[in-house]
Design a protein around this motif. Structure first.
Motif, PDB file in Angstrom:
ATOM      1  N   ILE A  69      11.881  -1.994  43.615  1.00  0.00           N
ATOM      2  CA  ILE A  69      11.789  -1.175  44.831  1.00  0.00           C
ATOM      3  C   ILE A  69      11.178  -2.006  45.957  1.00  0.00           C
ATOM      4  O   ILE A  69      11.619  -1.934  47.102  1.00  0.00           O
ATOM      5  CB  ILE A  69      10.965   0.099  44.561  1.00  0.00           C
ATOM      6  N   GLY A  70      10.179  -2.816  45.641  1.00  0.00           N
ATOM      7  CA  GLY A  70       9.566  -3.681  46.641  1.00  0.00           C
ATOM      8  C   GLY A  70      10.563  -4.652  47.234  1.00  0.00           C
ATOM      9  O   GLY A  70      10.543  -4.926  48.438  1.00  0.00           O
ATOM     10  N   ASP A  71      11.455  -5.178  46.404  1.00  0.00           N
ATOM     11  CA  ASP A  71      12.487  -6.087  46.910  1.00  0.00           C
ATOM     12  C   ASP A  71      13.431  -5.360  47.869  1.00  0.00           C
ATOM     13  O   ASP A  71      13.890  -5.947  48.854  1.00  0.00           O
ATOM     14  CB  ASP A  71      13.282  -6.688  45.754  1.00  0.00           C
ATOM     15  N   GLU A  72      13.713  -4.083  47.596  1.00  0.00           N
ATOM     16  CA  GLU A  72      14.598  -3.303  48.463  1.00  0.00           C
ATOM     17  C   GLU A  72      13.994  -3.074  49.845  1.00  0.00           C
ATOM     18  O   GLU A  72      14.707  -3.055  50.839  1.00  0.00           O
ATOM     19  CB  GLU A  72      14.913  -1.941  47.832  1.00  0.00           C
ATOM     20  N   VAL A  73      12.666  -2.899  49.916  1.00  0.00           N
ATOM     21  CA  VAL A  73      12.018  -2.622  51.204  1.00  0.00           C
ATOM     22  C   VAL A  73      11.445  -3.887  51.830  1.00  0.00           C
ATOM     23  O   VAL A  73      10.695  -3.811  52.799  1.00  0.00           O
ATOM     24  CB  VAL A  73      10.916  -1.536  51.063  1.00  0.00           C
ATOM     25  N   GLY A  74      11.776  -5.032  51.303  1.00  0.00           N
ATOM     26  CA  GLY A  74      11.327  -6.291  51.886  1.00  0.00           C
ATOM     27  C   GLY A  74       9.892  -6.647  51.551  1.00  0.00           C
ATOM     28  O   GLY A  74       9.242  -7.361  52.297  1.00  0.00           O
ATOM     29  N   ASN A  75       9.388  -6.139  50.438  1.00  0.00           N
ATOM     30  CA  ASN A  75       8.011  -6.404  49.988  1.00  0.00           C
ATOM     31  C   ASN A  75       6.975  -6.074  51.060  1.00  0.00           C
ATOM     32  O   ASN A  75       5.990  -6.782  51.225  1.00  0.00           O
ATOM     33  CB  ASN A  75       7.867  -7.857  49.517  1.00  0.00           C
ATOM     34  N   GLU A  76       7.203  -4.982  51.796  1.00  0.00           N
ATOM     35  CA  GLU A  76       6.279  -4.553  52.834  1.00  0.00           C
ATOM     36  C   GLU A  76       5.649  -3.204  52.526  1.00  0.00           C
ATOM     37  O   GLU A  76       5.225  -2.498  53.433  1.00  0.00           O
ATOM     38  CB  GLU A  76       6.995  -4.486  54.181  1.00  0.00           C
ATOM     39  N   ALA A  77       5.564  -2.826  51.286  1.00  0.00           N
ATOM     40  CA  ALA A  77       4.968  -1.543  50.933  1.00  0.00           C
ATOM     41  C   ALA A  77       3.452  -1.614  51.098  1.00  0.00           C
ATOM     42  O   ALA A  77       2.823  -2.598  50.730  1.00  0.00           O
ATOM     43  CB  ALA A  77       5.313  -1.173  49.499  1.00  0.00           C
ATOM     44  N   THR A  78       2.877  -0.563  51.686  1.00  0.00           N
ATOM     45  CA  THR A  78       1.428  -0.507  51.857  1.00  0.00           C
ATOM     46  C   THR A  78       0.771   0.363  50.801  1.00  0.00           C
ATOM     47  O   THR A  78      -0.425   0.271  50.591  1.00  0.00           O
ATOM     48  CB  THR A  78       1.065   0.064  53.236  1.00  0.00           C
ATOM     49  N   PHE A  79       1.547   1.215  50.168  1.00  0.00           N
ATOM     50  CA  PHE A  79       0.987   2.130  49.168  1.00  0.00           C
ATOM     51  C   PHE A  79       2.009   2.327  48.066  1.00  0.00           C
ATOM     52  O   PHE A  79       3.174   2.600  48.322  1.00  0.00           O
ATOM     53  CB  PHE A  79       0.664   3.487  49.814  1.00  0.00           C
ATOM     54  N   VAL A  80       1.554   2.155  46.841  1.00  0.00           N
ATOM     55  CA  VAL A  80       2.388   2.385  45.661  1.00  0.00           C
ATOM     56  C   VAL A  80       1.556   3.173  44.666  1.00  0.00           C
ATOM     57  O   VAL A  80       0.395   2.841  44.413  1.00  0.00           O
ATOM     58  CB  VAL A  80       2.831   1.051  45.014  1.00  0.00           C
ATOM     59  N   SER A  81       2.135   4.230  44.118  1.00  0.00           N
ATOM     60  CA  SER A  81       1.449   4.961  43.048  1.00  0.00           C
ATOM     61  C   SER A  81       2.472   5.493  42.063  1.00  0.00           C
ATOM     62  O   SER A  81       3.621   5.722  42.421  1.00  0.00           O
ATOM     63  CB  SER A  81       0.616   6.110  43.608  1.00  0.00           C
ATOM     64  N   TRP A  82       2.037   5.635  40.812  1.00  0.00           N
ATOM     65  CA  TRP A  82       2.878   6.272  39.815  1.00  0.00           C
ATOM     66  C   TRP A  82       2.005   6.997  38.810  1.00  0.00           C
ATOM     67  O   TRP A  82       0.854   6.649  38.597  1.00  0.00           O
ATOM     68  CB  TRP A  82       3.831   5.299  39.136  1.00  0.00           C
ATOM     69  N   ARG A  83       2.566   8.074  38.253  1.00  0.00           N
ATOM     70  CA  ARG A  83       1.876   8.887  37.255  1.00  0.00           C
ATOM     71  C   ARG A  83       2.835   9.101  36.093  1.00  0.00           C
ATOM     72  O   ARG A  83       3.963   9.552  36.278  1.00  0.00           O
ATOM     73  CB  ARG A  83       1.479  10.236  37.839  1.00  0.00           C
ATOM     74  N   ALA A  84       2.387   8.771  34.892  1.00  0.00           N
ATOM     75  CA  ALA A  84       3.193   8.948  33.684  1.00  0.00           C
ATOM     76  C   ALA A  84       2.484   9.929  32.757  1.00  0.00           C
ATOM     77  O   ALA A  84       1.270   9.859  32.589  1.00  0.00           O
ATOM     78  CB  ALA A  84       3.393   7.614  32.982  1.00  0.00           C
TER      79      ALA A  84
END
Length: 100
Positions: A69-84
């Motif tokens: 996903i980071g590659d799709e947005v150009g590695n410009e994400a400021t916030f990433v979270s996930w819950r499993a």
């Protein structure tokens, strides 16, 4: 038994928070994730189900997913979270022993 794992880039030391017991056997995991860009918009908000994975395998799968996903947005994400979350496991018969 329920196990919930929450990971966010805003957590101290970027360590995942685990609630409940980590399963020793591979479990089915329901995962929700969010990725936001510097302008504040949500790029990806999705759900996926990971079939029969251990805790370490789950982390590897999510690191790979977030990397893509980071590659799709150009590695410009400021916030990433996930819950499993995983539910189930072997239940013990708590009253009276085995049933016949």
């Amino acid at each position: 038994m329920t196990c919930t794992i929450f990971y966010s880039t805003e957590m101290p030391n970027e360590q995942a928070k685990v609630t409940g017991g980590i399963p020793t056997k591979p479990m089915r995991w329901a995962v929700d994730y969010v990725v936001k860009t510097p302008d504040g918009r949500t790029v990806v908000q999705g759900e996926k189900t990971i079939q029969r994975a251990t805790f370490e395998e789950l982390r590897a799968v999510m690191n790979h997913t977030i990397g893509e996903i980071g590659d799709e947005v150009g590695n410009e994400a400021t916030f990433v979270s996930w819950r499993a979350t995983a539910h189930g496991g072997k239940k013990k018969n708590r009253k009276g022993g085995k049933r016949k």
